[in-house]
Motif scaffolding. Structure first.
Motif, PDB file in Angstrom:
ATOM      1  N   GLU A   1       9.309   1.303   4.709  1.00 23.96           N
ATOM      2  CA  GLU A   1      10.749   1.567   4.600  1.00 23.96           C
ATOM      3  C   GLU A   1      11.067   2.994   5.010  1.00 23.96           C
ATOM      4  O   GLU A   1      12.010   3.243   5.770  1.00 23.96           O
ATOM      5  CB  GLU A   1      11.205   1.298   3.172  1.00 23.96           C
ATOM      6  CG  GLU A   1      12.701   1.408   2.979  1.00 23.96           C
ATOM      7  CD  GLU A   1      13.144   1.009   1.579  1.00 23.96           C
ATOM      8  OE1 GLU A   1      14.235   1.463   1.162  1.00 23.96           O
ATOM      9  OE2 GLU A   1      12.410   0.260   0.898  1.00 23.96           O
TER      10      GLU A   1
ATOM     11  N   TRP B   1      15.661  -1.027  12.196  1.00 21.94           N
ATOM     12  CA  TRP B   1      14.726  -0.555  13.219  1.00 21.94           C
ATOM     13  C   TRP B   1      14.767  -1.439  14.455  1.00 21.94           C
ATOM     14  O   TRP B   1      14.870  -0.943  15.583  1.00 21.94           O
ATOM     15  CB  TRP B   1      13.314  -0.512  12.646  1.00 21.94           C
ATOM     16  CG  TRP B   1      12.292   0.050  13.578  1.00 21.94           C
ATOM     17  CD1 TRP B   1      11.421  -0.644  14.366  1.00 21.94           C
ATOM     18  CD2 TRP B   1      12.036   1.437  13.821  1.00 21.94           C
ATOM     19  NE1 TRP B   1      10.631   0.209  15.082  1.00 21.94           N
ATOM     20  CE2 TRP B   1      10.976   1.499  14.769  1.00 21.94           C
ATOM     21  CE3 TRP B   1      12.570   2.618  13.328  1.00 21.94           C
ATOM     22  CZ2 TRP B   1      10.467   2.710  15.237  1.00 21.94           C
ATOM     23  CZ3 TRP B   1      12.053   3.831  13.789  1.00 21.94           C
ATOM     24  CH2 TRP B   1      11.025   3.869  14.737  1.00 21.94           C
TER      25      TRP B   1
ATOM     26  N   ALA C   1      15.550  -2.116   6.199  1.00 19.86           N
ATOM     27  CA  ALA C   1      14.955  -1.076   7.037  1.00 19.86           C
ATOM     28  C   ALA C   1      14.375  -1.675   8.317  1.00 19.86           C
ATOM     29  O   ALA C   1      14.553  -1.126   9.413  1.00 19.86           O
ATOM     30  CB  ALA C   1      13.873  -0.333   6.261  1.00 19.86           C
TER      31      ALA C   1
ATOM     32  N   ASN D   1      13.248   4.132   8.299  1.00 17.15           N
ATOM     33  CA  ASN D   1      14.523   4.803   8.030  1.00 17.15           C
ATOM     34  C   ASN D   1      14.537   6.264   8.451  1.00 17.15           C
ATOM     35  O   ASN D   1      15.588   6.796   8.825  1.00 17.15           O
ATOM     36  CB  ASN D   1      14.864   4.713   6.541  1.00 17.15           C
ATOM     37  CG  ASN D   1      15.335   3.338   6.120  1.00 17.15           C
ATOM     38  OD1 ASN D   1      15.788   2.541   6.946  1.00 17.15           O
ATOM     39  ND2 ASN D   1      15.224   3.029   4.838  1.00 17.15           N
ATOM     40  N   GLU D   2      13.357   6.920   8.400  1.00 18.67           N
ATOM     41  CA  GLU D   2      13.340   8.371   8.600  1.00 18.67           C
ATOM     42  C   GLU D   2      12.295   8.852   9.602  1.00 18.67           C
ATOM     43  O   GLU D   2      12.119  10.062   9.756  1.00 18.67           O
ATOM     44  CB  GLU D   2      13.088   9.064   7.255  1.00 18.67           C
ATOM     45  CG  GLU D   2      14.087   8.706   6.158  1.00 18.67           C
ATOM     46  CD  GLU D   2      13.721   9.356   4.843  1.00 18.67           C
ATOM     47  OE1 GLU D   2      13.847  10.590   4.741  1.00 18.67           O
ATOM     48  OE2 GLU D   2      13.280   8.614   3.924  1.00 18.67           O
TER      49      GLU D   2
END
Length: 390
Positions: free
Chosen positions: A276, A74, A70, A280-281
């Motif tokens: 994480e 990024w 992750a 990721n989101e």
């Protein structure tokens, strides 16, 4: 408006909201100081942490490989920085990381350069380890702050062993250009100076772009360590997770040995899950945040310029911290602190905390709802007008 309107943080053991009595001897000040946000973390972060809580077992935990992936994704997406997962060393915070980097790569009596006015823990980080603190004050200009490269070269030439670079810079809000960072790298190569780059605010950019120091240092033989974290970006500082990225594996091993010697590095499953999920989101959440913070900055700057012209706002290129100059009011040191507390009813970070170059200044945190900014501006304007009457 009362503090109760912000009951999400009031009486929650929040440093910003609940330590006003201890810090300023006045629990009723309007809090715009500590560098965290008055916004909830992204929903994916909260959901990831709930999954960990629902499991309900909090024994010793191994940091998941998916966390490394992750972080890798990024850095690639945000900065075009391709980092191998084995280049990362996880730590419980950027400040502890810098402390251990100083211990690992300098000796007692070695010179360590910081660029004032600068994040106040840098001072004790150097002094507490019996290193020689070297201040390289930034040059104040009408448009912002610049690095004094002439003095910096002289200090490096005299034998400084390390520079702690704040990039983006806290509190003045500069996002250093690639050319500026390249000059730091050039000098560091010439004089064999280790560069610790604190890039904790790298994701919070309003003007220009964040250039990782290692990108600017390409082509130079420079020892570097880059300190990063999701804490400022996603408002998860209390989870205590950060990481240091190395370009040189032998330097990395020395740092890892330092951490092992001090038994630093056990994973916190809540922190890993949060980081994480954020990386990721959380990208759209961050874009929305940056747009909102830009609006807060524009509002503050316009209100001060129109109604309080003797106060100068340095518009930040990065970070959610605004550096404000009160010298036009003839206020310095204790007088400025007293005026902000007793006349304006505001809790801002005193400029002198960031070094003598901050005398006559204060730092305001604008990472909060617009109504919070409006309240702060009202309080400041009232005190300003009362001072003008007197």
């Amino acid at each position: 408006m009362t503090k109760e309107a912000f009951n999400e943080r009031w009486n929650t053991n929040s440093m910003k909201w609940d330590m006003l009595e201890e810090r300023y001897n006045n629990p009723d000040l309007w809090p715009m100081w500590v560098a965290d946000m008055d916004f909830q973390a992204p929903q994916p972060v909260l959901e990831a942490m709930r999954e960990v809580l629902d499991h309900g077992i909090f024994g010793y935990h191994v940091r998941p490989k998916s966390l490394y992936k992750a972080v890798q994704g990024w850095l690639s997406r945000r900065f075009s920085w391709e980092v191998n997962t084995d280049q990362m060393v996880f730590t419980p915070g950027v400040v502890p990381s810098i402390s251990h980097l100083i211990q690992t790569f300098t000796e007692e009596g070695d010179g360590v350069i910081i660029q004032t006015p600068v994040y106040y823990p840098f001072f004790p980080l150097v002094r507490n380890h019996n290193r020689h603190l070297i201040q390289n004050p930034l040059v104040e200009t009408e448009s912002g702050y610049e690095i004094n490269f002439t003095e910096l070269e002289s200090q490096m030439k005299e034998g400084a062993r390390m520079i702690v670079l704040c990039s983006p810079h806290n509190p003045v809000g500069r996002v250093w250009t690639k050319a500026e960072l390249e000059e730091v790298a050039r000098l560091a190569e010439v004089y064999n100076v280790f560069v610790v780059s604190d890039e904790i605010h790298a994701d919070l950019i309003f003007q220009g772009e964040h250039v990782p120091f290692v990108h600017a240092a390409k082509g130079y033989q420079v020892e570097t360590a880059t300190c990063l974290a999701p804490s400022k970006t996603f408002n998860i500082a209390s989870l205590q997770l950060s990481y240091v990225v190395f370009e040189n594996s032998s330097l990395q091993r020395r740092f890892e040995n330092q951490l092992k010697t001090n038994f630093v590095g056990i994973d916190n499953p809540l922190a890993s899950a949060a980081c994480e999920a954020a990386y990721n989101e959380g990208e759209q959440w961050l874009e929305d945040l940056i747009a909102y913070l830009k609006g807060n900055i524009a509002y503050l700057k316009a209100q001060v310029a129109e109604n309080m012209p003797e106060i100068k706002v340095f518009e930040p290129e990065g970070t959610y911290l605004v550096w404000m100059d009160f010298r036009g009011l003839g206020l310095y040191g204790e007088d400025l602190q007293t005026w902000l507390r007793e006349e304006a009813g505001l809790a801002l970070n005193d400029g002198h905390m960031f070094g003598e170059a901050g005398n006559g200044f204060a730092r305001m945190n604008i990472a909060c709802p617009r109504s919070h900014i409006e309240k702060g501006v009202q309080l400041l304007q009232h005190a300003y007008e009362q001072k003008a009457v007197k």
